[in-house]
Every structure is written in C-alpha cells, then in structure tokens.
Scaffold this active site. Structure first.
Site, PDB file in Angstrom:
ATOM      1  N   HIS A 136       0.812  -1.227   0.000  1.00  0.00           N
ATOM      2  CA  HIS A 136       0.000   0.000   0.000  1.00  0.00           C
ATOM      3  C   HIS A 136       0.849   1.283   0.000  1.00  0.00           C
ATOM      4  O   HIS A 136       1.939   1.337   0.573  1.00  0.00           O
ATOM      5  CB  HIS A 136      -0.923   0.005   1.221  1.00  0.00           C
ATOM      6  N   HIS A 145      11.591  -0.897 -12.519  1.00  0.00           N
ATOM      7  CA  HIS A 145      11.330  -2.319 -12.764  1.00  0.00           C
ATOM      8  C   HIS A 145      11.400  -3.058 -11.429  1.00  0.00           C
ATOM      9  O   HIS A 145      12.443  -3.066 -10.775  1.00  0.00           O
ATOM     10  CB  HIS A 145      12.373  -2.862 -13.744  1.00  0.00           C
TER      11      HIS A 145
HETATM   12  C1  COA Z   1      23.818  -6.961  -7.995  1.00  0.00           C
HETATM   13  C2  COA Z   1      24.205  -7.186  -9.434  1.00  0.00           C
HETATM   14  C3  COA Z   1      23.674  -6.018 -10.284  1.00  0.00           C
HETATM   15  C4  COA Z   1      25.725  -7.175  -9.480  1.00  0.00           C
HETATM   16  O1  COA Z   1      26.132  -7.427 -10.778  1.00  0.00           O
HETATM   17  P1  COA Z   1      27.692  -7.348 -11.131  1.00  0.00           P
HETATM   18  O2  COA Z   1      28.217  -5.997 -10.790  1.00  0.00           O
HETATM   19  O3  COA Z   1      27.840  -7.817 -12.551  1.00  0.00           O
HETATM   20  O4  COA Z   1      28.336  -8.358 -10.099  1.00  0.00           O
HETATM   21  P2  COA Z   1      29.214  -9.662 -10.348  1.00  0.00           P
HETATM   22  O5  COA Z   1      28.378 -10.760 -10.905  1.00  0.00           O
HETATM   23  O6  COA Z   1      30.449  -9.253 -11.098  1.00  0.00           O
HETATM   24  O7  COA Z   1      29.625 -10.051  -8.860  1.00  0.00           O
HETATM   25  C5  COA Z   1      30.469  -9.213  -8.066  1.00  0.00           C
HETATM   26  C6  COA Z   1      30.460  -9.757  -6.650  1.00  0.00           C
HETATM   27  O8  COA Z   1      29.200  -9.477  -6.043  1.00  0.00           O
HETATM   28  C7  COA Z   1      28.565 -10.719  -5.641  1.00  0.00           C
HETATM   29  N1  COA Z   1      27.132 -10.576  -5.984  1.00  0.00           N
HETATM   30  C8  COA Z   1      26.600 -10.380  -7.202  1.00  0.00           C
HETATM   31  N2  COA Z   1      25.275 -10.268  -7.119  1.00  0.00           N
HETATM   32  C9  COA Z   1      24.961 -10.410  -5.807  1.00  0.00           C
HETATM   33  C10 COA Z   1      23.739 -10.411  -5.115  1.00  0.00           C
HETATM   34  N3  COA Z   1      22.569 -10.213  -5.759  1.00  0.00           N
HETATM   35  N4  COA Z   1      23.764 -10.569  -3.778  1.00  0.00           N
HETATM   36  C11 COA Z   1      24.939 -10.779  -3.127  1.00  0.00           C
HETATM   37  N5  COA Z   1      26.137 -10.783  -3.752  1.00  0.00           N
HETATM   38  C12 COA Z   1      26.150 -10.621  -5.082  1.00  0.00           C
HETATM   39  C13 COA Z   1      29.254 -11.804  -6.460  1.00  0.00           C
HETATM   40  O9  COA Z   1      29.186 -13.047  -5.788  1.00  0.00           O
HETATM   41  C14 COA Z   1      30.658 -11.269  -6.548  1.00  0.00           C
HETATM   42  O10 COA Z   1      31.307 -11.506  -5.314  1.00  0.00           O
HETATM   43  P3  COA Z   1      32.903 -11.800  -5.256  1.00  0.00           P
HETATM   44  O11 COA Z   1      33.561 -10.571  -5.789  1.00  0.00           O
HETATM   45  O12 COA Z   1      33.141 -12.040  -3.805  1.00  0.00           O
HETATM   46  O13 COA Z   1      33.117 -12.994  -6.144  1.00  0.00           O
HETATM   47  C15 COA Z   1      23.626  -8.497 -10.021  1.00  0.00           C
HETATM   48  O14 COA Z   1      24.355  -9.642  -9.581  1.00  0.00           O
HETATM   49  C16 COA Z   1      22.171  -8.741  -9.668  1.00  0.00           C
HETATM   50  O15 COA Z   1      21.818  -9.221  -8.590  1.00  0.00           O
HETATM   51  N6  COA Z   1      21.320  -8.380 -10.638  1.00  0.00           N
HETATM   52  C17 COA Z   1      19.880  -8.576 -10.506  1.00  0.00           C
HETATM   53  C18 COA Z   1      19.383  -9.357 -11.685  1.00  0.00           C
HETATM   54  C19 COA Z   1      17.889  -9.528 -11.667  1.00  0.00           C
HETATM   55  O16 COA Z   1      17.195  -9.326 -10.691  1.00  0.00           O
HETATM   56  N7  COA Z   1      17.364  -9.900 -12.807  1.00  0.00           N
HETATM   57  C20 COA Z   1      15.918 -10.003 -12.961  1.00  0.00           C
HETATM   58  C21 COA Z   1      15.582 -10.091 -14.418  1.00  0.00           C
HETATM   59  S1  COA Z   1      13.864  -9.843 -14.682  1.00  0.00           S
END
Ligand code: COA
Length: 216
Positions: A136, A145
């Site tokens: 709410h 998004h």
């Molecule tokens: C948070 C996010 C944007 C980070 O992306 P990124 O910058 O490319 O990160 P990386 O994949 O390079 O990971 C970097 C570090 O963060 C960690 N990490 C990545 N995503 C994480 C998350 N959601 N929660 C906790 N840790 C996360 C990785 O394990 C990595 O850790 P390390 O350095 O110790 O190995 C991405 O992982 C994410 O969660 N995106 C959301 C996607 C989504 O919701 N999609 C829906 C589609 S409809």
C-alpha cells in the site's frame, strides 16, 4: 477488432504479449522490432515493421506498448511517442491483483501473480514483474522495474529508472533513489541513494555511479 502493437520483440516483449493475450481486450497482437524483416516472428506472433514506423501504423483501433527491458531506453521511447501524440497503453495480466485504489500511468505492464495494493501510484513505463508485490501507498517514479518475486513494503518510494532485483525485499517506509540497482535477493533495511548498486542481506552499497555513468 482491437490490435496491440508491441515495440520490442525480445524476451520481455514475449511476456508482455502473453499477458495481453491472456486478457480479452486485444484480438490481434503484433510486434515492431529494429531487427525486422530478418526477425519476422516471435512464438505465434508476427513482427510487422520497425518501431520507427509506429506512428504511421497505429490507427484508431490500435493500442501501443513499449516492451524494452532497459529502463532508460524504455522511458525515452515512451516519452518520444507521447510527445508525437502516439498514445501508450497499459498491459495487465488478468491473474495480477491490482487494487482499484492504485493507479498505473501509461506504459506500465503488470504480469501474472503480481499484487499492487491500495493507495500505490506507479509512474509511466514501470514493470511490475511476475509475482512481485508492491504494498500500500508506494510511489514508483517513471520506468522502475520490480523484478519477479521482489517485494516492497508499504509507503516505499522508488526513484526513476531504478531496478529492484529478483526476490529482493524493501522494508516499509524506505526510499530508493533514481538509477539505482538493488541486487537479486537483497534485503533493503535503510534508504539507498541515487546511482547506487546495493546487494546482500542487509543490503550494502557496493558501487556508486556518477550521473555521467562513471563508477566510484
Ligand atoms: C547486484 C548485481 C547487479 C551485481 O552485478 P555485477 O556488478 O555484474 O556483479 P558480479 O556478478 O560481477 O559479482 C560481483 C560480486 O558481487 C557478488 N554478488 C553479485 N550479485 C549479488 C547479489 N545479488 N547478492 C549478493 N552478492 C552478489 C558476487 O558473488 C561477486 O562476489 P565476489 O567478488 O566475492 O566474487 C547483479 O548480480 C544482480 O543481482 N542483478 C539482478 C538481476 C535480476 O534481478 N534480474 C531479474 C531479471 S527480470
């Protein structure tokens, strides 16, 4: 015969068309995509032209929706269409539960299993994805998004073009800035500013981007 023209024939466009076809409003659904004519069909829907052709194609019996996943690009296309006098509709799956006391601005899409509760106001071009909850009195600015299974408690504010990742939760009453990314599965328990990437439980800001896109 009412036709829906969907701009963007990718994965997000497919779910938008699917949500639209589950309702009864549109008898014909067709796509416009930059890859036309090479990209001529998506599932059982036709791709009939490029997005640049939409103003000439859209007649009185047509509605238009923009199905571009990138928040900034989606908002830019919606704003351009509106400035040219091309109306943009709203697509909601019939299995979404949307309070009659909530409002959705043009260009919003709401997918199956999503719940939007009373008093919430959702800006132009927002995506409330599959199974997401917006409780709410929330306020979502343009082109936010809320990814599948994410949940916003009551009275949450999310700024323009921000993305709440899949399965993330945001505690009631908090504010998330604009152009911010909340990582998948995060638990947000304090306000997060603009241009941030925040992740984890509890969510911590890991990166902050300047308005010109450079990363700190
Ligand atoms: C948070 C996010 C944007 C980070 O992306 P990124 O910058 O490319 O990160 P990386 O994949 O390079 O990971 C970097 C570090 O963060 C960690 N990490 C990545 N995503 C994480 C998350 N959601 N929660 C906790 N840790 C996360 C990785 O394990 C990595 O850790 P390390 O350095 O110790 O190995 C991405 O992982 C994410 O969660 N995106 C959301 C996607 C989504 O919701 N999609 C829906 C589609 S409809």
């Amino acid at each position: 015969m009412r036709r829906l023209l969907v701009l963007g024939a990718g994965g997000h466009g497919k779910v938008v068309a699917d949500a639209a076809s589950a309702g009864r409003k549109w008898t014909v659904i067709e796509f416009l995509d930059d890859r036309y004519p090479e990209h001529g069909a998506l599932e059982d829907w036709k791709v009939i032209a490029r997005p640049a052709d939409v103003a000439g194609l859209a007649g009185a019996d047509d509605d238009v929706i923009v199905a571009i996943g990138d928040n900034a690009r989606r908002l830019a296309v919606i704003e351009e269409l509106l400035s040219r006098g091309v109306g943009v509709t709203v697509v909601t799956h019939p299995a979404a539960v949307i309070s009659p006391r909530a409002s959705l601005a043009p260009g919003c899409v709401v997918f199956a299993g999503a719940v939007i509760n009373a008093g919430t106001r959702i800006g132009r071009g927002c995506i409330v994805n599959t199974g997401a909850i917006v409780d709410h009195d929330c306020r979502l600015d343009d082109a936010v998004h809320v990814a599948p299974g994410a949940a916003l408690g009551g009275n949450v504010h999310v700024g323009r073009r921000s993305w709440i990742g899949i399965g993330a939760s945001v505690r009631h009453g908090l504010s998330i800035g604009s152009d911010t990314m909340i990582g998948a599965g995060a638990a947000v328990v304090a306000d997060i500013g603009d241009n941030a990437v925040a992740m984890g439980v509890p969510a911590r800001v890991s990166t902050r981007r300047d308005s010109d896109g450079t990363v700190e």
